[in-house]
Design an enzyme around this catalytic site. Structure first.
Site, PDB file in Angstrom:
ATOM      1  N   CYS A   2      22.412 -10.164  -0.551  1.00  0.00           N
ATOM      2  CA  CYS A   2      23.505  -8.945  -0.197  1.00  0.00           C
ATOM      3  C   CYS A   2      24.357  -8.476  -0.457  1.00  0.00           C
ATOM      4  O   CYS A   2      25.165  -8.911  -1.579  1.00  0.00           O
ATOM      5  CB  CYS A   2      22.858  -8.601   1.736  1.00  0.00           C
ATOM      6  SG  CYS A   2      24.546 -10.096   1.988  1.00  0.00           S
ATOM      7  N   ARG A  27      23.533  -4.780  -7.215  1.00  0.00           N
ATOM      8  CA  ARG A  27      22.696  -6.177  -6.422  1.00  0.00           C
ATOM      9  C   ARG A  27      21.523  -5.679  -6.072  1.00  0.00           C
ATOM     10  O   ARG A  27      20.658  -6.298  -4.939  1.00  0.00           O
ATOM     11  CB  ARG A  27      23.232  -6.581  -5.135  1.00  0.00           C
ATOM     12  CG  ARG A  27      24.326  -7.790  -5.641  1.00  0.00           C
ATOM     13  CD  ARG A  27      25.682  -7.895  -4.560  1.00  0.00           C
ATOM     14  NE  ARG A  27      26.806  -8.290  -4.898  1.00  0.00           N
ATOM     15  CZ  ARG A  27      26.667  -9.841  -4.292  1.00  0.00           C
ATOM     16  NH1 ARG A  27      25.305 -10.490  -3.857  1.00  0.00           N
ATOM     17  NH2 ARG A  27      27.301 -10.610  -4.542  1.00  0.00           N
ATOM     18  N   TRP A  74      19.038  -6.794  -0.972  1.00  0.00           N
ATOM     19  CA  TRP A  74      18.443  -6.617  -2.420  1.00  0.00           C
ATOM     20  C   TRP A  74      16.940  -7.555  -1.984  1.00  0.00           C
ATOM     21  O   TRP A  74      17.261  -8.301  -1.735  1.00  0.00           O
ATOM     22  CB  TRP A  74      18.716  -7.350  -2.986  1.00  0.00           C
ATOM     23  CG  TRP A  74      17.952  -6.948  -4.767  1.00  0.00           C
ATOM     24  CD1 TRP A  74      18.144  -5.268  -5.165  1.00  0.00           C
ATOM     25  CD2 TRP A  74      17.235  -7.916  -5.435  1.00  0.00           C
ATOM     26  NE1 TRP A  74      17.517  -5.756  -6.330  1.00  0.00           N
ATOM     27  CE2 TRP A  74      17.091  -6.846  -7.147  1.00  0.00           C
ATOM     28  CE3 TRP A  74      16.787  -9.164  -5.501  1.00  0.00           C
ATOM     29  CZ2 TRP A  74      16.158  -6.773  -7.434  1.00  0.00           C
ATOM     30  CZ3 TRP A  74      15.779  -9.654  -6.629  1.00  0.00           C
ATOM     31  CH2 TRP A  74      16.016  -9.119  -7.267  1.00  0.00           C
ATOM     32  N   ASN A 100      23.650 -12.617   6.600  1.00  0.00           N
ATOM     33  CA  ASN A 100      23.120 -13.099   5.096  1.00  0.00           C
ATOM     34  C   ASN A 100      23.042 -14.784   4.837  1.00  0.00           C
ATOM     35  O   ASN A 100      24.246 -15.543   4.961  1.00  0.00           O
ATOM     36  CB  ASN A 100      23.993 -12.552   4.216  1.00  0.00           C
ATOM     37  CG  ASN A 100      23.112 -12.961   2.665  1.00  0.00           C
ATOM     38  OD1 ASN A 100      22.146 -13.454   2.319  1.00  0.00           O
ATOM     39  ND2 ASN A 100      23.778 -13.484   1.485  1.00  0.00           N
ATOM     40  N   GLY A 101      22.007 -14.897   5.376  1.00  0.00           N
ATOM     41  CA  GLY A 101      22.034 -16.732   5.411  1.00  0.00           C
ATOM     42  C   GLY A 101      20.663 -16.876   5.639  1.00  0.00           C
ATOM     43  O   GLY A 101      19.908 -15.758   6.343  1.00  0.00           O
ATOM     44  N   GLU A 479      13.309 -28.677 -19.768  1.00  0.00           N
ATOM     45  CA  GLU A 479      13.972 -27.229 -19.389  1.00  0.00           C
ATOM     46  C   GLU A 479      15.523 -27.841 -19.592  1.00  0.00           C
ATOM     47  O   GLU A 479      16.052 -26.818 -20.715  1.00  0.00           O
ATOM     48  CB  GLU A 479      13.943 -27.170 -18.020  1.00  0.00           C
ATOM     49  CG  GLU A 479      15.112 -26.048 -17.414  1.00  0.00           C
ATOM     50  CD  GLU A 479      15.167 -24.725 -17.613  1.00  0.00           C
ATOM     51  OE1 GLU A 479      13.919 -24.398 -18.582  1.00  0.00           O
ATOM     52  OE2 GLU A 479      15.987 -23.582 -17.944  1.00  0.00           O
ATOM     53  N   LYS A 483      17.334 -24.864 -22.907  1.00  0.00           N
ATOM     54  CA  LYS A 483      18.450 -24.155 -22.037  1.00  0.00           C
ATOM     55  C   LYS A 483      19.467 -25.035 -23.368  1.00  0.00           C
ATOM     56  O   LYS A 483      20.601 -23.931 -24.052  1.00  0.00           O
ATOM     57  CB  LYS A 483      19.206 -24.980 -21.192  1.00  0.00           C
ATOM     58  CG  LYS A 483      18.292 -24.775 -19.626  1.00  0.00           C
ATOM     59  CD  LYS A 483      19.204 -23.043 -19.571  1.00  0.00           C
ATOM     60  CE  LYS A 483      18.226 -21.468 -19.607  1.00  0.00           C
ATOM     61  NZ  LYS A 483      17.135 -22.204 -19.128  1.00  0.00           N
ATOM     62  N   GLU A 486      18.899 -22.761 -26.712  1.00  0.00           N
ATOM     63  CA  GLU A 486      18.625 -21.661 -26.787  1.00  0.00           C
ATOM     64  C   GLU A 486      20.084 -20.578 -26.624  1.00  0.00           C
ATOM     65  O   GLU A 486      20.677 -19.523 -27.351  1.00  0.00           O
ATOM     66  CB  GLU A 486      17.784 -20.745 -25.746  1.00  0.00           C
ATOM     67  CG  GLU A 486      17.911 -20.667 -24.667  1.00  0.00           C
ATOM     68  CD  GLU A 486      17.350 -19.901 -23.011  1.00  0.00           C
ATOM     69  OE1 GLU A 486      16.878 -19.134 -23.487  1.00  0.00           O
ATOM     70  OE2 GLU A 486      17.525 -20.481 -21.714  1.00  0.00           O
ATOM     71  N   HIS A 502       5.987 -44.150 -28.144  1.00  0.00           N
ATOM     72  CA  HIS A 502       5.050 -43.990 -29.004  1.00  0.00           C
ATOM     73  C   HIS A 502       4.955 -42.812 -30.423  1.00  0.00           C
ATOM     74  O   HIS A 502       4.613 -42.044 -30.373  1.00  0.00           O
ATOM     75  CB  HIS A 502       4.393 -43.075 -27.919  1.00  0.00           C
ATOM     76  CG  HIS A 502       3.616 -44.377 -27.200  1.00  0.00           C
ATOM     77  ND1 HIS A 502       3.169 -44.778 -27.574  1.00  0.00           N
ATOM     78  CD2 HIS A 502       3.522 -44.264 -25.761  1.00  0.00           C
ATOM     79  CE1 HIS A 502       2.286 -45.599 -25.860  1.00  0.00           C
ATOM     80  NE2 HIS A 502       2.895 -45.600 -25.305  1.00  0.00           N
ATOM     81  N   LYS A 600      16.601 -10.698 -23.001  1.00  0.00           N
ATOM     82  CA  LYS A 600      16.176 -11.350 -21.664  1.00  0.00           C
ATOM     83  C   LYS A 600      15.114 -11.413 -21.542  1.00  0.00           C
ATOM     84  O   LYS A 600      14.390 -11.702 -20.652  1.00  0.00           O
ATOM     85  CB  LYS A 600      17.278 -10.269 -20.721  1.00  0.00           C
ATOM     86  CG  LYS A 600      16.986 -10.748 -19.560  1.00  0.00           C
ATOM     87  CD  LYS A 600      17.218 -11.967 -19.487  1.00  0.00           C
ATOM     88  CE  LYS A 600      17.183 -13.123 -17.696  1.00  0.00           C
ATOM     89  NZ  LYS A 600      17.269 -14.337 -17.453  1.00  0.00           N
TER      90      LYS A 600
HETATM   91  C1  AGP Z   1      14.743 -18.733 -20.253  1.00  0.00           C
HETATM   92  O1  AGP Z   1      16.550 -19.128 -20.347  1.00  0.00           O
HETATM   93  C2  AGP Z   1      14.080 -18.080 -21.793  1.00  0.00           C
HETATM   94  N1  AGP Z   1      15.314 -16.572 -21.370  1.00  0.00           N
HETATM   95  C3  AGP Z   1      12.586 -17.567 -21.959  1.00  0.00           C
HETATM   96  O2  AGP Z   1      12.496 -18.835 -21.946  1.00  0.00           O
HETATM   97  C4  AGP Z   1      12.652 -16.823 -20.633  1.00  0.00           C
HETATM   98  O3  AGP Z   1      12.269 -17.639 -19.473  1.00  0.00           O
HETATM   99  C5  AGP Z   1      10.898 -16.665 -20.547  1.00  0.00           C
HETATM  100  O4  AGP Z   1      10.945 -15.648 -21.876  1.00  0.00           O
HETATM  101  C6  AGP Z   1       9.931 -16.301 -19.914  1.00  0.00           C
HETATM  102  O5  AGP Z   1      10.731 -14.693 -18.931  1.00  0.00           O
HETATM  103  P1  AGP Z   1       9.893 -14.838 -17.606  1.00  0.00           P
HETATM  104  O6  AGP Z   1      10.391 -15.667 -16.327  1.00  0.00           O
HETATM  105  O7  AGP Z   1      10.915 -12.937 -17.607  1.00  0.00           O
HETATM  106  O8  AGP Z   1       8.733 -14.314 -17.976  1.00  0.00           O
END
Ligand code: AGP
Length: 605
Positions: A2, A27, A74, A100-101, A479, A483, A486, A502, A600
């Protein structure tokens, strides 16, 4: 997320408020409103929809004054409407508030206030606050706000104005608030960009602070009452830096935004008195025999965690599949299959096509999405928005933890609706969910962050990492590996901890950091033996443990997070994993916001 703005001084308050809200537009908007102090109380103008709707309402019916508060939200929850928009006013029109909360115990407070004769205008939890302040007010506004906050449980950014006071009171826990210091005028906002045209003297309020601003300056106290010294700092940010909130990167800002983002994911959806989750979904839980989750990357990992949560709480079998695989096979679906797509951007082509494949098979479709109105949201019968706010960094952080919270909300909702989750257990999980924003705040405390940063720096020159986790935290290991890969470009692999013997244990030597997520006390003995296997081969074990747990095995490093229920632990464990990747990338001089080869949103196949 917000946007909040407040002003007291000699300027036209409406102009300051609208300008400030417009500068918070990264936002986004879902409803907007202002309250400007007048002789008789407040002129309140508020509209659902984007800011221009409020601007035209003010053109027709201006609000004139030199003290005011303004708000924009938002993608709020529930049907955004003029009455649900902030500010909220007391019945006598003397008090106006913006919040907000989450007010966790608002239902009980609301019925208590209604039996005392208070009449509510909106269906929000926030409105409880204005009635509590009206009741507590005996001439001292700070005292009245303190009294009201003493009655509520939850996290908030709260801004309060009273017709009889040339001042504004503000308080925060989890959601951000800053003060702007001017000459004979004072400002406040949820983020710095709103204030830069007027002042660069900024006071950053801390969690638990309550402040009062007036033309002569400001004062800050702890909620318990002790006066606090909060000095102004001069911020020399560019507007882009201001959107980063002074953080060096959007990714780091978004890591720190997670408590506030979670508040928005959960806000309006948890009713702890009844132990119920309220989701506006048309999906009929009684018409589901099985669930298939399709997603990519980090969203796929959220789906893997969701499998554990849905199967445990709703007793529905769940398959989770990478969307780019799902779309090219002949998945077995029927009208009693619910296919759930998880996507931050809502534009990932593989996930979109997987949904289309499922629809051709006659499946019911639901999407868990951040970006409002994105392509995926137009292809499904139901959308569960995560309300994490815009995520700019390519590496997904706050969207991941918000996805995890949203899937858990869905699991609770399915379990309760199908009658397989009793109210007591539902309320237990709900209480754990409510604790999360404050728990993640704790994980982001400087000493814990510094401990992760030291580990990241120590192993930044490693060529490989191994991540291990068990049960609901096996996806956490995946995950963490993603992270790290990437944004630091260090190669990393992840395995369920029980799998290491294994084959992968052949990789272990004195050069290999092995990050083990070992926060579940129930599995600690088993995981301890995996750690011993690695340590015996001189692997460099980095153990992630819960506060209070003891490993009893000498390891290269121990990192700690607050103890939580296993079901919500992936949300807390995600933070050190994100920070490890971030500070590894920083040590290697990588661009964490724009890592090489990545985008992204992957809208190409
Ligand atoms: C995650 O850090 C990456 N940027 C990438 O794996 C991302 O999660 C994936 O491309 C899916 O994107 P989305 O959630 O917008 O569908």
């Amino acid at each position: 997320m917000c946007g909040i703005v407040g002003y007291v001084g000699q300027r036209d308050a409406t102009e300051v408020l609208l300008g400030g809200l417009a500068r918070l537009e990264y936002r986004g908007y879902d409803s907007a409103g202002i309250a400007v102090q007048s002789e008789r109380g407040f002129a309140v103008r508020k509209r659902s929809g984007p800011l221009p709707r409020l601007v035209s309402a003010l053109a027709e019916d201006p609000a004139r004054g030199t003290l005011g508060i303004g708000h924009t939200r938002w993608a709020t929850h529930g049907a955004p409407s003029d009455t649900n928009a902030h500010p909220h006013s007391s019945e006598d029109g003397q008090v106006a508030i913006i919040h907000n909360g989450i007010i966790e115990n608002y239902l009980g407070l609301r019925s208590e206030l209604e039996s005392a004769g208070h009449r509510f205008a909106s269906e929000t939890d926030s409105e409880v606050l204005v009635h509590l302040i009206e009741d507590a007010y005996r001439g001292d506004l700070v005292q009245a706000v303190r009294g009201a906050l003493g009655r509520v449980r939850g996290a908030y950014a709260l801004v309060v104005a009273h017709a009889a006071h040339r001042s504004i009171v503000a308080a925060r826990t989890v959601s951000p608030l800053v003060l702007g210091v001017g000459a004979g005028e004072m400002f406040l906002a949820s983020d710095v960009p709103a204030l830069l045209p007027y002042t660069r003297q900024i006071v950053f309020l801390h969690d638990g602070d309550i402040a009062e601003i007036g033309e002569s300056g400001y004062a800050v106290w702890a909620l318990a009452g002790a006066p606090l010294q909060r000095s102004a700092v001069t911020v020399d940010w560019t507007s882009e830096a201001a959107e980063r909130g002074g953080y060096p990167t959007f990714m780091l800002k978004e890591i720190y935004e997670q408590p506030a983002a979670l508040l928005n994911t959960l806000g309006g959806r948890l009713h702890d008195e009844s132990g119920e989750v309220v989701l506006e979904l048309s999906t009929d839980p009684g018409r589901i025999d099985r669930i298939q989750i399709v997603a990519c990357g980090t969203a796929y990992h959220a789906g893997l965690v969701g499998k554990y949560q849905i199967e445990q709480l709703a007793r529905i079998p769940v398959e989770v599949e990478v969307a780019s695989e799902y779309r090219y096979r002949e998945p077995v679906v029927d009208p009693r299959t619910l296919v759930i797509a998880i996507s931050q951007s809502g534009e990932t082509i593989d996930t979109l096509e997987a949904l289309r494949q499922a629809r051709r098979g006659g499946a019911q479709l639901l999407a868990i999405v951040n970006a409002k109105g994105s392509s995926i949201t137009r292809e499904v019968g139901d959308v569960l928005y995560i309300h994490a706010g815009p995520e700019i960094g390519v590496a997904s952080t706050k969207a991941y933890t918000a996805q995890l919270a949203a899937v858990l909300l869905l699991a609770l909702w399915l379990g309760r609706s199908r009658g397989v989750l009793d109210a007591a257990r539902g309320a237990e999980v709900l209480a754990e969910l409510r604790r999360l924003p404050l728990l993640i705040e704790q994980v982001l405390q400087p000493e814990r962050v510094q401990a992760v940063r030291e580990v990241a720096t120590r192993f930044a020159s490693s060529r490989n990492y191994l991540f291990l986790g068990r049960g609901i935290n096996a996806p956490s290991a995946l995950e963490g590996a993603l992270k790290l890969k990437e944004i630091s470009y260090i190669h990393a692999e992840a395995y369920p901890a029980g799998e290491i013997k294994h084959g992968p244990i052949a990789l272990v030597d004195s050069e290999l950091p092995v990050f083990v997520v070992a926060t579940a006390a129930r599995l600690l003995d088993k995981t301890r033996s995996n750690i011993q296997e690695v340590a015996a081969r001189r692997g460099q074990v980095i153990a992630l443990l819960s506060d209070g747990d003891t490993l009893g095995v000498p390891v290269a490093a121990e990192l700690r997070v607050p103890k939580t229920a296993e079901l919500v632990s992936p949300l807390v464990n995600a933070i050190p994993l994100q920070l490890l990747a971030y500070y590894s990338a920083e040590a290697l001089g990588r661009d964490a916001d724009k890592p090489r080869n990545l985008a992204k949103s992957v809208t190409v196949e």
